[in-house]
Design an enzyme around this catalytic site. Structure first.
Site, PDB file in Angstrom:
ATOM      1  N   TYR A 147     -75.276  37.070 -25.514  1.00 26.64           N
ATOM      2  CA  TYR A 147     -74.599  37.216 -24.161  1.00 26.64           C
ATOM      3  C   TYR A 147     -74.586  36.140 -23.049  1.00 26.64           C
ATOM      4  O   TYR A 147     -75.983  35.717 -23.162  1.00 26.64           O
ATOM      5  CB  TYR A 147     -74.930  38.656 -23.506  1.00 26.64           C
ATOM      6  CG  TYR A 147     -74.694  39.893 -24.334  1.00 26.64           C
ATOM      7  CD1 TYR A 147     -73.623  40.668 -23.924  1.00 26.64           C
ATOM      8  CD2 TYR A 147     -75.518  40.378 -25.270  1.00 26.64           C
ATOM      9  CE1 TYR A 147     -73.388  41.879 -24.706  1.00 26.64           C
ATOM     10  CE2 TYR A 147     -75.227  41.425 -25.921  1.00 26.64           C
ATOM     11  CZ  TYR A 147     -74.004  42.243 -25.479  1.00 26.64           C
ATOM     12  OH  TYR A 147     -73.725  43.558 -26.340  1.00 26.64           O
ATOM     13  N   HIS A 155     -69.001  40.646 -21.915  1.00 25.58           N
ATOM     14  CA  HIS A 155     -69.184  40.923 -23.456  1.00 25.58           C
ATOM     15  C   HIS A 155     -69.890  39.708 -24.143  1.00 25.58           C
ATOM     16  O   HIS A 155     -69.950  38.747 -23.671  1.00 25.58           O
ATOM     17  CB  HIS A 155     -67.667  41.151 -23.944  1.00 25.58           C
ATOM     18  CG  HIS A 155     -66.834  42.048 -23.398  1.00 25.58           C
ATOM     19  ND1 HIS A 155     -67.015  43.444 -23.832  1.00 25.58           N
ATOM     20  CD2 HIS A 155     -66.147  42.104 -22.395  1.00 25.58           C
ATOM     21  CE1 HIS A 155     -66.331  44.338 -23.262  1.00 25.58           C
ATOM     22  NE2 HIS A 155     -65.713  43.648 -22.421  1.00 25.58           N
ATOM     23  N   LYS A 193     -65.558  37.981 -31.122  1.00 23.33           N
ATOM     24  CA  LYS A 193     -66.542  37.341 -31.235  1.00 23.33           C
ATOM     25  C   LYS A 193     -66.439  36.049 -31.949  1.00 23.33           C
ATOM     26  O   LYS A 193     -65.646  35.994 -32.878  1.00 23.33           O
ATOM     27  CB  LYS A 193     -67.896  37.938 -31.564  1.00 23.33           C
ATOM     28  CG  LYS A 193     -68.083  39.149 -30.682  1.00 23.33           C
ATOM     29  CD  LYS A 193     -69.173  40.059 -30.890  1.00 23.33           C
ATOM     30  CE  LYS A 193     -69.451  41.414 -30.250  1.00 23.33           C
ATOM     31  NZ  LYS A 193     -68.763  41.405 -29.043  1.00 23.33           N
TER      32      LYS A 193
END
Length: 248
Positions: A147, A155, A193
């Site tokens: 993070y 996020h 991601k």
């Protein structure tokens, strides 16, 4: 893929209170109290005062435990988190069986609990030193997630997989075949991601003591899926030799 802030003004809030500053405050507070952690199984248990509990939460070290004690707050740290506070930041003393362990004594204790501890710790330390918040990535099929700041504000950007180079024997066998890479990138794409692979190499050095970590190297690789629809040029109309117009 850039940071995805969870609310309006959260980016400004993170910039006003950088993670490096919070970690320094935690380091100072733990040093002043001569804090001790208890090595128990594959965790380090830590009892702290309210101020330190707040700093541990803000810096994202460990998970708070529910206990009956009112004056103290207990935290459970991973092996990597505990050793980072002890060895890298020098702000935590770790005890096992009522015996205070030095760095040299603690190292084999950590390795006995996880054969791959030297590699995972090197990866964890590599990211933490760059002021990333590093947490378990088991939910996403990864070793860690990274993070930009506290998870309440943003996020995670990276799903991190620790990979041993071929010279190390590939003990963790991660991403050795194409199907593994395909599955990992699809999963990361589904949860917004980027897959970050950290290749750890010992460069021929042993893992007998924590000082060997200085000789280890880390190579960073990001892997993303190629989406042909996103990579196409803008549609344009061209005129062919017979005068017909075609879209490309």
């Amino acid at each position: 893929m850039g940071p995805r802030w969870k609310g309006r003004g959260f980016k400004a809030k993170a910039l006003a209170d950088p993670m490096s500053k919070i970690v320094l405050q935690l380091q100072s507070s733990l040093n002043q109290s001569n804090c001790e952690g208890l090595l128990c199984g594959c965790s380090v248990l830590l009892s702290v005062e309210a101020e330190q509990a707040d700093l541990l939460n803000r810096s994202c070290f460990g998970e708070a435990m529910v206990t009956a004690e009112k004056d103290k707050q207990w935290f459970e740290l991973s092996l990597e988190e505990g050793f980072y506070l002890s060895y890298a930041l020098k702000c935590l003393r770790i005890v096992e069986d009522k015996c205070l362990k030095s760095d040299e004594q603690l190292w084999p204790c950590m390795k006995s609990r996880s054969a791959l501890f030297p590699y995972f710790y090197k990866a964890y330390c590599h990211l933490r030193m760059k002021n990333w918040v590093v947490m378990s990535g088991i939910t996403y099929g990864a070793d860690f997630v990274a993070y930009r700041h506290h998870p309440e504000l943003v996020h995670s950007e990276y799903a991190v997989i620790v990979s041993l180079e071929e010279e190390e024997g590939g003990a963790n066998n991660r991403l050795r075949v194409w199907s593994d890479v395909h599955c990992a990138t699809r999963l990361c794409g589904g949860v917004a991601k980027t897959l970050l692979v950290l290749d750890i190499s010992r460069n021929g050095h042993s893992a007998d003591s924590p000082s060997c970590l200085e000789s280890y190297t880390v190579k960073e690789r990001t892997i993303t899926r190629w989406n042909p629809e996103q990579c196409r040029e803008d549609h344009t109309m061209v005129e062919s030799e017979n005068g017909a117009k075609e879209e490309i």
